[in-house]
Design a protein around this motif. Structure first.
Motif, PDB file in Angstrom:
ATOM      1  N   UNK A   1     -33.261 -49.813 -34.605  1.00  0.00           N
ATOM      2  CA  UNK A   1     -33.416 -48.500 -33.979  1.00  0.00           C
ATOM      3  C   UNK A   1     -32.080 -47.948 -33.509  1.00  0.00           C
ATOM      4  N   UNK A   2     -31.311 -48.760 -32.795  1.00  0.00           N
ATOM      5  CA  UNK A   2     -30.054 -48.243 -32.257  1.00  0.00           C
ATOM      6  C   UNK A   2     -28.974 -48.118 -33.321  1.00  0.00           C
ATOM      7  N   UNK A   3     -29.073 -48.893 -34.362  1.00  0.00           N
ATOM      8  CA  UNK A   3     -28.160 -48.699 -35.485  1.00  0.00           C
ATOM      9  C   UNK A   3     -28.439 -47.360 -36.143  1.00  0.00           C
ATOM     10  N   UNK A   4     -29.718 -47.007 -36.268  1.00  0.00           N
ATOM     11  CA  UNK A   4     -30.084 -45.704 -36.844  1.00  0.00           C
ATOM     12  C   UNK A   4     -29.565 -44.569 -35.957  1.00  0.00           C
ATOM     13  N   UNK A   5     -29.769 -44.690 -34.656  1.00  0.00           N
ATOM     14  CA  UNK A   5     -29.293 -43.651 -33.744  1.00  0.00           C
ATOM     15  C   UNK A   5     -27.780 -43.470 -33.856  1.00  0.00           C
ATOM     16  N   UNK A   6     -27.064 -44.581 -33.895  1.00  0.00           N
ATOM     17  CA  UNK A   6     -25.608 -44.502 -33.979  1.00  0.00           C
ATOM     18  C   UNK A   6     -25.152 -43.871 -35.291  1.00  0.00           C
ATOM     19  N   UNK A   7     -25.741 -44.320 -36.404  1.00  0.00           N
ATOM     20  CA  UNK A   7     -25.269 -43.889 -37.720  1.00  0.00           C
ATOM     21  C   UNK A   7     -25.799 -42.519 -38.124  1.00  0.00           C
ATOM     22  N   UNK A   8     -27.068 -42.247 -37.827  1.00  0.00           N
ATOM     23  CA  UNK A   8     -27.716 -41.046 -38.360  1.00  0.00           C
ATOM     24  C   UNK A   8     -27.701 -39.846 -37.420  1.00  0.00           C
ATOM     25  N   UNK A   9     -27.531 -40.080 -36.133  1.00  0.00           N
ATOM     26  CA  UNK A   9     -27.493 -38.960 -35.190  1.00  0.00           C
ATOM     27  C   UNK A   9     -26.126 -38.836 -34.521  1.00  0.00           C
ATOM     28  N   UNK A  10     -25.757 -39.837 -33.733  1.00  0.00           N
ATOM     29  CA  UNK A  10     -24.514 -39.741 -32.961  1.00  0.00           C
ATOM     30  C   UNK A  10     -23.309 -39.678 -33.882  1.00  0.00           C
ATOM     31  N   UNK A  11     -23.250 -40.569 -34.857  1.00  0.00           N
ATOM     32  CA  UNK A  11     -22.097 -40.616 -35.749  1.00  0.00           C
ATOM     33  C   UNK A  11     -21.906 -39.376 -36.584  1.00  0.00           C
ATOM     34  N   UNK A  12     -22.958 -38.614 -36.767  1.00  0.00           N
ATOM     35  CA  UNK A  12     -22.867 -37.379 -37.551  1.00  0.00           C
ATOM     36  C   UNK A  12     -22.746 -36.141 -36.675  1.00  0.00           C
ATOM     37  N   UNK A  13     -22.483 -36.360 -35.400  1.00  0.00           N
ATOM     38  CA  UNK A  13     -22.249 -35.234 -34.501  1.00  0.00           C
ATOM     39  C   UNK A  13     -23.470 -34.388 -34.226  1.00  0.00           C
ATOM     40  N   UNK A  14     -24.653 -34.998 -34.220  1.00  0.00           N
ATOM     41  CA  UNK A  14     -25.899 -34.234 -34.069  1.00  0.00           C
ATOM     42  C   UNK A  14     -26.468 -34.298 -32.657  1.00  0.00           C
ATOM     43  N   UNK A  15     -25.715 -34.913 -31.726  1.00  0.00           N
ATOM     44  CA  UNK A  15     -26.228 -35.044 -30.367  1.00  0.00           C
ATOM     45  C   UNK A  15     -25.449 -34.233 -29.340  1.00  0.00           C
TER      46      UNK A  15
END
Length: 421
Positions: A230-244
């Motif tokens: 779950x947190x790997x997804x959050x890091x890679x797919x949301x935070x890492x892509x500047x979506x937060x």
């Protein structure tokens, strides 16, 4: 829960409610009895302070119970738990406390069990999930007083401009966030993992992947494979892509995220019922849907409760029980829920709210309550584990953070605290 976290059914009079529910009686004993209650303030100004709610309730109760005086002291959420803790440490606990956690006091043998003070009708009327969460070693000590669930709020205008619809899966949420970012939305998805309430945002995401803080037998399982995923997804797919958004999730608190939503700067975020009023007052057109899960809408949602507890020190068991039966009458439960945009903690009041057209705006939250899962509040270690999560979890999604490393560290600390219980 700490929240500031408001038609009515046929009103049960104070006299008839206590006659029907007051299984514990209200014996005058050797003379007048004074009950002391310390309570949290759910208001956001003097005009709607919880003191006004309690003053009205106790005045009505005392009118029918001349041998009982109820003194209520209301403190802010910043102070109330510490106030009760200091009273207990001084050997002078109140008769009743309405605060955020009960387990430590129960484990220390300071509290009456719920069935020591409540009538059978009152205790059996609590919403099942909330009643279960109030248990320590299969006995209920924490009596739920206020509850809420969470839904995904989205800004209808921003969604329309981006040409997206409310997501049902994590993949759809990420796609919608990318489209919102392309339209210049400041916070496509607001991810508040700051120290104010990171444990709640975290649990919502864990539930969406079929996991949580504990395993099936109640042991902490924070670094489970699913949770790391779950947190790997959050890091890679949301935070890492500047979506937060421009504020790092570990620095963003819930109050900041809510305020940004009311300013029209947030595409979507998880929210509780009070956000409805705040957003509407600012003219934000919003919708609400269940929280997306990894493959579809999450089967469970986060439930939050605050607690009433009865201390044994004074020995006023009968008077405490009679007063609590009155507090938990439908009339009073609904009045409190309406005033502070909270969900009723009893089944009968919940059914009344669901049937009342004036409460239609709370129905979506109410419908989530049977599917709600609460944090492990019955464990005495939870308060410290929760504090650790608040301080550390935001680093798991930072550019240099390691989801497995952070969750592993939290798990080791949680296991140690649990083993020390």
């Amino acid at each position: 829960m700490q929240r500031r976290v408001t038609g009515l059914i046929a009103v049960v009079s104070a006299l008839s409610a206590t006659a029907a529910l007051g299984g514990c009686g209200s014996s005058a004993g050797d003379g007048p009895v004074t009950l002391r209650l310390v309570a949290a303030d759910y208001g956001n100004s003097q005009a709607n302070s919880s003191q006004k709610y309690w003053d009205k309730l106790t005045k009505a109760y005392e009118a029918d119970h001349p041998d009982v005086d109820v003194e209520v002291s209301v403190y802010s959420w910043n102070d109330v738990d510490a106030k009760v803790k200091s009273m207990v440490a001084a050997g002078d606990p109140p008769d009743l406390a309405q605060i955020g956690a009960y387990a430590d006091y129960a484990a220390d043998g300071l509290l009456y069990r719920a069935d020591d003070v409540l009538s059978i009708d009152t205790q059996s009327d609590f919403v099942t999930q909330l009643s279960a969460a109030g248990q320590v070693n299969q006995s209920q000590y924490g009596m739920p007083f206020a509850s809420s669930t969470r839904l995904l709020f989205y800004n209808k205008d921003l969604f329309a401009d981006a040409g997206v619809t409310p997501p049902k899966t994590w993949g759809q949420l990420a796609s919608a966030a990318a489209a919102l970012k392309a339209q210049g939305v400041r916070y496509p998805y607001a991810l508040p993992l700051g120290p104010e309430e990171a444990q709640a945002e975290t649990m919502m995401w864990l539930l969406g992947n079929g996991a949580g803080y504990t395993d099936e037998v109640g042991s902490y399982d924070i670094d489970s494979e699913q949770n790391v995923e779950t947190f790997t997804w959050l890091k890679d797919k949301l935070v890492g892509k500047g979506l937060t958004g421009p504020v790092a999730p570990g620095k963003l608190n819930r109050a900041q995220a809510f305020a940004a939503f009311t300013r029209g700067e947030v595409g979507m975020l998880n929210g509780h019922p009070t956000l409805m009023k705040a957003a509407a007052e600012k003219g934000v057109k919003f919708g609400m849907v269940p929280m997306p899960g990894v493959d579809g809408r999450s089967e469970t949602t986060l439930g939050v409760a605050d607690w009433m507890m009865a201390f044994k020190k004074s020995g006023h068991r009968e008077q405490i029980g009679d007063f609590l039966d009155y507090v938990y009458s439908d009339k009073n439960v609904l009045e409190f829920s309406h005033e502070y945009d909270l969900l009723p903690v009893t089944t009968s009041a919940s059914e009344a709210m669901a049937a009342d057209a004036d409460d239609a705006d709370l129905l979506d939250f109410l419908e989530e309550l049977p599917n709600a899962e609460l944090p492990p509040v019955g464990q005495t270690s939870w308060a410290r584990v929760s504090a650790d999560i608040k301080q550390e979890i935001g680093t798991a999604v930072s550019s240099t953070g390691s989801p497995a490393g952070v969750l592993g560290h939290l798990q080791r600390g949680a296991a140690a605290r649990q083993n020390a219980e």
